[in-house]
Scaffold this motif. Structure first.
Motif, PDB file in Angstrom:
ATOM      1  N   VAL A  25      55.504  34.650  34.032  1.00  0.00           N
ATOM      2  CA  VAL A  25      56.116  35.241  34.339  1.00  0.00           C
ATOM      3  C   VAL A  25      56.090  36.297  35.941  1.00  0.00           C
ATOM      4  O   VAL A  25      55.733  35.247  36.706  1.00  0.00           O
ATOM      5  N   PRO A  26      57.085  36.566  36.359  1.00  0.00           N
ATOM      6  CA  PRO A  26      57.314  37.495  38.115  1.00  0.00           C
ATOM      7  C   PRO A  26      56.036  38.222  37.962  1.00  0.00           C
ATOM      8  O   PRO A  26      56.047  38.654  39.295  1.00  0.00           O
TER       9      PRO A  26
ATOM     10  N   ALA B  59      51.866  37.186  40.703  1.00  0.00           N
ATOM     11  CA  ALA B  59      51.473  36.728  41.980  1.00  0.00           C
ATOM     12  C   ALA B  59      52.290  37.505  42.639  1.00  0.00           C
ATOM     13  O   ALA B  59      53.138  37.934  41.678  1.00  0.00           O
ATOM     14  N   LEU B  60      51.530  37.791  44.205  1.00  0.00           N
ATOM     15  CA  LEU B  60      52.293  38.838  45.168  1.00  0.00           C
ATOM     16  C   LEU B  60      53.578  38.299  45.590  1.00  0.00           C
ATOM     17  O   LEU B  60      52.897  37.056  45.849  1.00  0.00           O
ATOM     18  N   PRO B  61      54.493  38.368  45.815  1.00  0.00           N
ATOM     19  CA  PRO B  61      55.681  37.956  46.000  1.00  0.00           C
ATOM     20  C   PRO B  61      54.933  37.155  47.942  1.00  0.00           C
ATOM     21  O   PRO B  61      54.433  38.282  48.627  1.00  0.00           O
ATOM     22  N   LEU B  62      55.851  35.938  48.358  1.00  0.00           N
ATOM     23  CA  LEU B  62      55.657  35.687  49.676  1.00  0.00           C
ATOM     24  C   LEU B  62      56.232  37.057  50.593  1.00  0.00           C
ATOM     25  O   LEU B  62      55.058  36.554  51.894  1.00  0.00           O
TER      26      LEU B  62
ATOM     27  N   ASP C 183      59.350  35.380  42.540  1.00  0.00           N
ATOM     28  CA  ASP C 183      59.124  34.832  41.578  1.00  0.00           C
ATOM     29  C   ASP C 183      60.359  34.878  39.909  1.00  0.00           C
ATOM     30  O   ASP C 183      60.420  36.131  39.483  1.00  0.00           O
ATOM     31  N   GLN C 184      60.305  33.730  39.354  1.00  0.00           N
ATOM     32  CA  GLN C 184      60.301  33.976  38.217  1.00  0.00           C
ATOM     33  C   GLN C 184      59.595  34.327  36.224  1.00  0.00           C
ATOM     34  O   GLN C 184      58.857  33.550  36.505  1.00  0.00           O
TER      35      GLN C 184
END
Length: 86
Positions: free
Chosen positions: A34-35, A38-41, A21-22
């Protein structure tokens, strides 16, 4: 991600979080994203890398344990045996 986790272990980091995320900021400097929202893939793979095991499932609840509830005077009120799945 695996490289980041490996480096965190080498440097004895207490915590590590890698994301795809970025941080998004508009031209005026306002934060739009914001990064850590959410959880990353690849979250499950990150857990495996961090733990060093290939098991990300929660353990089964214990079975064969007893629990006793007591009233305000310390007298046993109810005793239950906990069975798997209850």
């Amino acid at each position: 991600m695996a490289e980041v986790v490996a480096r965190s272990k080498q440097q004895n980091a207490g915590f590590v979080y890698a994301t795809n995320d970025q941080l998004v900021v508009d031209a005026s400097g306002a934060v739009l994203g914001v990064p850590w929202d959410a959880l990353p893939l690849y979250w499950d793979a990150e857990l495996v890398e961090a733990a060093g095991v290939d098991d990300t499932f929660a353990p089964d609840p214990p079975c064969g344990l007893g629990a006793t509830a007591a009233d305000s005077h310390g007298r046993a009120r109810e005793t239950r045996m906990l069975a798997r799945g209850r």
